[in-house]
Design a protein around this motif. Structure first.
Motif, PDB file in Angstrom:
ATOM      1  N   ILE A 188       1.748   6.527  -7.112  1.00  0.00           N
ATOM      2  CA  ILE A 188       0.703   7.448  -7.578  1.00  0.00           C
ATOM      3  C   ILE A 188       1.145   8.885  -7.329  1.00  0.00           C
ATOM      4  CG2 ILE A 188      -1.689   8.179  -7.247  1.00  0.00           C
ATOM      5  CD1 ILE A 188      -2.266   5.299  -6.285  1.00  0.00           C
ATOM      6  N   VAL A 190      -2.015   6.466 -14.137  1.00  0.00           N
ATOM      7  CA  VAL A 190      -2.542   6.101 -12.817  1.00  0.00           C
ATOM      8  C   VAL A 190      -3.660   5.063 -12.911  1.00  0.00           C
ATOM      9  CG1 VAL A 190      -1.911   8.288 -11.729  1.00  0.00           C
ATOM     10  CG2 VAL A 190      -4.204   7.994 -12.657  1.00  0.00           C
ATOM     11  N   LEU A 232      -1.052  11.308 -18.151  1.00  0.00           N
ATOM     12  CA  LEU A 232      -0.941  11.121 -16.694  1.00  0.00           C
ATOM     13  C   LEU A 232      -2.060  10.241 -16.167  1.00  0.00           C
ATOM     14  CD1 LEU A 232      -0.063  14.445 -14.816  1.00  0.00           C
ATOM     15  CD2 LEU A 232       1.158  12.287 -14.787  1.00  0.00           C
ATOM     16  N   LEU A 233      -3.266  10.499 -16.668  1.00  0.00           N
ATOM     17  CA  LEU A 233      -4.421   9.716 -16.214  1.00  0.00           C
ATOM     18  C   LEU A 233      -4.217   8.244 -16.568  1.00  0.00           C
ATOM     19  CD1 LEU A 233      -7.266   9.791 -14.936  1.00  0.00           C
ATOM     20  CD2 LEU A 233      -8.184  10.009 -17.232  1.00  0.00           C
ATOM     21  N   ASN A 258      -6.834   0.010  -6.369  1.00  0.00           N
ATOM     22  CA  ASN A 258      -7.649   0.515  -5.261  1.00  0.00           C
ATOM     23  C   ASN A 258      -9.016  -0.137  -5.243  1.00  0.00           C
ATOM     24  OD1 ASN A 258      -5.871   2.151  -3.982  1.00  0.00           O
ATOM     25  ND2 ASN A 258      -6.550   4.047  -4.971  1.00  0.00           N
ATOM     26  N   ILE A 259      -9.629  -0.283  -6.435  1.00  0.00           N
ATOM     27  CA  ILE A 259     -10.967  -0.858  -6.500  1.00  0.00           C
ATOM     28  C   ILE A 259     -10.928  -2.316  -6.040  1.00  0.00           C
ATOM     29  CG2 ILE A 259     -12.774  -1.585  -8.103  1.00  0.00           C
ATOM     30  CD1 ILE A 259     -12.293   1.027  -9.622  1.00  0.00           C
ATOM     31  N   VAL A 272       0.835  -1.203   0.000  1.00  0.00           N
ATOM     32  CA  VAL A 272       0.000   0.000   0.000  1.00  0.00           C
ATOM     33  C   VAL A 272       0.874   1.260   0.000  1.00  0.00           C
ATOM     34  CG1 VAL A 272      -1.592   1.375   1.398  1.00  0.00           C
ATOM     35  CG2 VAL A 272      -2.032  -1.051   1.024  1.00  0.00           C
ATOM     36  N   PHE A 295      -3.434   1.843 -10.968  1.00  0.00           N
ATOM     37  CA  PHE A 295      -3.557   1.994  -9.522  1.00  0.00           C
ATOM     38  C   PHE A 295      -5.006   2.247  -9.125  1.00  0.00           C
ATOM     39  CE2 PHE A 295       0.595   3.302 -11.027  1.00  0.00           C
ATOM     40  CZ  PHE A 295       1.329   2.267 -10.467  1.00  0.00           C
ATOM     41  N   MET A 296      -5.766   2.804 -10.057  1.00  0.00           N
ATOM     42  CA  MET A 296      -7.203   2.925  -9.860  1.00  0.00           C
ATOM     43  C   MET A 296      -7.783   1.510  -9.716  1.00  0.00           C
ATOM     44  SD  MET A 296      -9.653   4.954 -12.490  1.00  0.00           S
ATOM     45  CE  MET A 296      -9.138   6.626 -12.317  1.00  0.00           C
ATOM     46  N   ARG A 322      -8.741  -3.694  -4.050  1.00  0.00           N
ATOM     47  CA  ARG A 322      -8.465  -3.737  -2.621  1.00  0.00           C
ATOM     48  C   ARG A 322      -9.735  -3.453  -1.821  1.00  0.00           C
ATOM     49  NH1 ARG A 322      -5.543  -0.265   1.417  1.00  0.00           N
ATOM     50  NH2 ARG A 322      -5.693   1.476  -0.022  1.00  0.00           N
ATOM     51  N   PHE A 323     -10.514  -2.470  -2.296  1.00  0.00           N
ATOM     52  CA  PHE A 323     -11.745  -2.118  -1.596  1.00  0.00           C
ATOM     53  C   PHE A 323     -12.717  -3.289  -1.610  1.00  0.00           C
ATOM     54  CE2 PHE A 323     -16.144  -0.621  -1.876  1.00  0.00           C
ATOM     55  CZ  PHE A 323     -16.253  -0.040  -0.634  1.00  0.00           C
ATOM     56  N   ARG A 324     -12.877  -3.921  -2.793  1.00  0.00           N
ATOM     57  CA  ARG A 324     -13.815  -5.039  -2.908  1.00  0.00           C
ATOM     58  C   ARG A 324     -13.424  -6.171  -1.972  1.00  0.00           C
ATOM     59  NH1 ARG A 324     -15.438  -5.456  -9.178  1.00  0.00           N
ATOM     60  NH2 ARG A 324     -17.465  -4.451  -8.898  1.00  0.00           N
ATOM     61  N   LYS A 352       2.592  12.358 -10.053  1.00  0.00           N
ATOM     62  CA  LYS A 352       2.030  13.709 -10.124  1.00  0.00           C
ATOM     63  C   LYS A 352       2.992  14.759  -9.599  1.00  0.00           C
ATOM     64  CE  LYS A 352      -2.315  11.654  -8.627  1.00  0.00           C
ATOM     65  NZ  LYS A 352      -3.316  11.739  -7.562  1.00  0.00           N
ATOM     66  N   THR A 410       0.944   3.894  -3.031  1.00  0.00           N
ATOM     67  CA  THR A 410       0.605   5.290  -2.742  1.00  0.00           C
ATOM     68  C   THR A 410       1.728   6.214  -3.219  1.00  0.00           C
ATOM     69  OG1 THR A 410      -0.546   4.511  -0.783  1.00  0.00           O
ATOM     70  CG2 THR A 410      -0.148   6.869  -0.937  1.00  0.00           C
ATOM     71  N   ILE A 457      -4.067  13.527 -20.161  1.00  0.00           N
ATOM     72  CA  ILE A 457      -4.630  12.197 -20.395  1.00  0.00           C
ATOM     73  C   ILE A 457      -3.542  11.133 -20.209  1.00  0.00           C
ATOM     74  CG2 ILE A 457      -5.640  10.667 -22.148  1.00  0.00           C
ATOM     75  CD1 ILE A 457      -7.639  12.632 -21.144  1.00  0.00           C
TER      76      ILE A 457
END
Lengths: 287, 432
Positions: B363, B416, B412-413, B423-424, B356, B419-420, B426-428, B367, B360, B410
């Motif tokens: 990410i 990431v 940059l997006l 995160n999803i 984690v 990692f989006m 990990r949350f699930r 930026k 982190t 875009i």
């Protein structure tokens, strides 16, 4: 018993010997971490001529160098207006995020509605979206609406980009509140907004404190958003100082006290609320 | 009786009342800009002409943006790893000291400081002049203690035809070839008699085999003395590096004694030019050019580590305190060394936290903007540039090309996005 002492004895000895080395090592690390900030403070408290002729560390040999002259000059030059701009941006941006995110988090945690899980996943996805993506489109939008350059524009930008983390943090906290507490109020027929305001919100104080300090620090310390959206009369301290960077060598008598003034309030808050800061960190890493 | 789900609570419509402000802001400030940026990125600077993927092509063909991408790769490879490893080391070590709380607070403090202030702080640390920048002050002091290398800034040969040596590209070189057996004399001026008053008196090199000679300051207080000869009051220069050069190759090098004399025992024949390299005549050490093109990115990463190591340490320390002590104790009682306990038990049990922290940091590093913008001096900024800074520069900082800026945003997006997904997932998993 004797077996245990036999096992522990040498280990203790090593620990004690190694302990001394470790202490010294960590003291050195701590000094290493403190020295840069100390340097800024001392430079901000020395006259320009002194800074040009000798290192800040000579202060310890000649403490008489200390002077508040730089701070006086800085405040006389109108820096205080950028200080107030920082306050005017940070305080509303923090309060709005707390209020708006708490409402949304309440819905995510305690109201069932179709698409709830999918929508929450969108919030999590937005956690990592870089601000760069919005700089150009929102500049166009602000231009069209007529708030480009204003404090309101900066505040709204910070509120929007603070929301994903805020909703995520508060929703997870709200979800841990015992169901019975809410259901008792619902049985009594209390309206939803009152349950939110009188039951959930007060219980969530620690989480709100964590969120509040995070958002406050982010907004207070932001440079990029202010650089793009705040015009000169509305600029916060970070942007005001950035504009001095070009003449770094000759402007250190402005930059050092300015940078120190800009970090003193976050530092005080940080020391006062570090417990909440750490809790928020543990709850919300990944952004 | 058996309603599928007895539900006590408000209608779904109520949810939207609570959600409305947040959804409106997220839609207008985050979702709409993503869509807009995609469309803007396939148009030119004016926004009128459709250019397809040309802006994206330019990112990967323009030498300036390629430097940015190279720098971002350095950042992503180095910074998260260093921060995570340091955080781990500090977290483990602080478990063994009594003042752990104070230590953590000190390391954690930079997190409260704005990156602008951190940038100003490190501009000061990295100042080139050892009398201003603390980094170079420490380095030159340490170097001075260990090398004993003496610097004589200002010392130089006389500038006339009679002088036996002359300046050549910063070095002092004899005009004539010198041979072993005939001690060479290299008189210098440019240091006041007062400055050298404490030095040892100059003496001609003792007779003997090998190329030899003397380097000294050929001036006497109040004037007098013979030019080009060693007078009794004149002082030798100690520790000067002397090279014997044959053609273009350095055959041997040595240093002068306290009285300014030197000898190459190994050079017993041949003829050579004597050269005193420029390093003799710069201040004993000028330190490191942190803010030059070569070191700027490592220097800024250093500042970044200063800011973030405390964050990693606190997260990892929290993970560490959740590890069951029994497992560690059991291993220790079984005779495992501390290193084995660390490698085989602590690190594996910590791996979720380490991951984690690492993610982190990645990410965050993608930026990175403020530190580069503030620490790199204007002239060095092209060498230190990163994608997030280039995006601002090209769109708002005078670049005047928002098509290119949108493409960079875009880009940059896209960077990431993994990692989006992380995160999803990990949350699930946590929700289950």
């Amino acid at each position: 018993m004797s077996d245990a002492t036999f096992q522990r004895g040498p280990a203790r000895l090593i620990d004690r010997f190694g302990g001394g080395v470790l202490q010294v090592l960590l003291i050195l690390v701590a000094i290493f971490w403190l020295v840069p900030t100390l340097g800024l403070l001392v430079v901000s408290l020395r006259a320009e001529a002194d800074n040009n002729s000798s290192g800040w560390w000579t202060l310890f040999a000649k403490p008489a160098q200390l002077t508040l002259e730089n701070y006086g000059n800085l405040l006389a030059s109108g820096f205080s207006s950028s200080f107030w701009n920082t306050v005017l941006i940070t305080v509303p941006a923090t309060l709005l995020v707390i209020g708006i995110a708490a409402m949304a988090a309440y819905a995510f945690a305690w109201i069932e509605f179709p698409g709830r899980d999918a929508l929450f996943l969108v919030v999590i996805a937005l956690l990592v979206v870089p601000v760069q993506i919005a700089l150009i489109p929102i500049a166009k939008l602000y231009g069209a609406v007529g708030i480009f350059g204003s404090i309101a524009g900066v505040v709204l930008f910070h509120v929007a980009f603070g929301l994903p983390f805020a909703i995520f943090l508060l929703r997870n906290f709200f979800a841990g509140i015992p169901r019975e507490l809410l259901e008792a109020s619902r049985m009594d027929g209390a309206p939803e907004w009152r349950i939110f305001a009188t039951v959930v919100f007060p219980l969530a104080k620690p989480a709100i404190a964590s969120l509040g300090i995070f958002q406050f620090l982010w907004v207070w310390n932001d440079l990029l958003v202010a650089l793009v959206y705040a015009d000169t009369e509305n600029q916060p301290m970070t942007k005001a100082l950035q504009s001095q960077m070009r003449q770094f060598g000759t402007n250190i008598d402005i930059l050092a006290p300015g940078a120190f003034l800009s970090l003193i309030i976050p530092l005080v808050l940080f020391f006062a609320f570090q417990r909440y800061f750490v809790q928020g960190l543990l709850a919300g890493s990944g952004k | 009786m058996a309603a599928p789900r007895a539900r006590l609570g408000p209608s779904p419509a109520m949810a939207w009342v609570f959600l409305a402000p947040a959804v409106l802001l997220l839609a207008a400030w985050m979702v709409y800009p993503i869509v807009y940026s995609i469309s803007r990125s396939v148009h030119d600077a004016s926004g009128n002409a459709f250019v397809g993927l040309a802006n994206y092509g330019a990112i990967f063909s323009d030498p300036a943006t390629l430097v940015t991408i190279r720098n971002n790769i350095i950042w992503v490879v180095v910074a998260p790893l260093v921060v995570t490893v340091l955080g781990l080391i500090f977290a483990v070590l602080t478990e063994r000291i009594r003042w752990a709380t104070a230590f953590k607070l000190v390391l954690f403090m930079p997190m409260a400081v704005s990156l602008l202030a951190a940038g100003v702080i490190f501009r000061l640390v990295y100042e080139q002049d050892p009398d201003k920048g603390v980094a170079n002050a420490i380095i030159t002091t340490v170097q001075g203690v260990f090398s004993g290398d003496q610097g004589y800034p200002g010392a130089r040969p006389r500038e006339n035809d009679a002088a036996p040596a002359a300046l050549r590209e910063g070095a002092v070189v004899t005009k004539q070839q010198v041979q072993p057996g005939t001690p060479a004399l290299i008189p210098l001026v440019g240091l006041s008699p007062d400055a050298v008053a404490g030095f040892t008196a100059a003496r001609p090199a003792a007779a003997g085999p090998g190329l030899s000679g003397t380097i000294w300051i050929d001036t006497v207080r109040g004037g007098g003395g013979t030019v080009g000869a060693i007078d009794p009051q004149e002082r030798g220069l100690a520790g000067v590096t002397v090279e014997a050069v044959e053609g273009d190759t350095v055959r041997a090098a040595t240093r002068t004694e306290a009285d300014g004399s030197f000898r190459f025992d190994e050079l017993t024949s041949g003829s050579y030019l004597l050269r005193l390299p420029q390093s003799n005549f710069t201040a004993s050490s000028t330190g490191v050019t942190w803010l030059g093109p070569a070191l700027i990115t490592p220097a800024i990463i250093g500042a970044y580590v200063w800011v973030w190591a405390g964050f990693a340490m606190v997260l990892i320390a929290a993970g560490l305190s959740a590890i069951p002590r029994d497992a560690l104790e059991a291993a220790r009682i079984d005779g495992a060394t501390e290193w084995q306990v660390f490698r085989k038990i602590t690190v594996p049990l910590l791996s979720p936290v380490l991951l984690v922290v690492f993610v982190t940091m990645i990410i965050n590093v993608l930026k990175v903007f403020d530190l580069v913008f503030i620490i790199a001096p204007g002239s060095v900024q092209p060498d230190a540039n990163v994608v997030a800074l280039e995006m601002w520069r090209v769109s708002f900082g005078g670049g005047g090309n928002q098509g290119m800026g949108s493409a960079l945003a875009i880009f940059l997006l896209l960077l990431v996005l993994p990692f989006m997904a992380f995160n999803i997932r990990r949350f699930r998993r946590d929700e289950r």
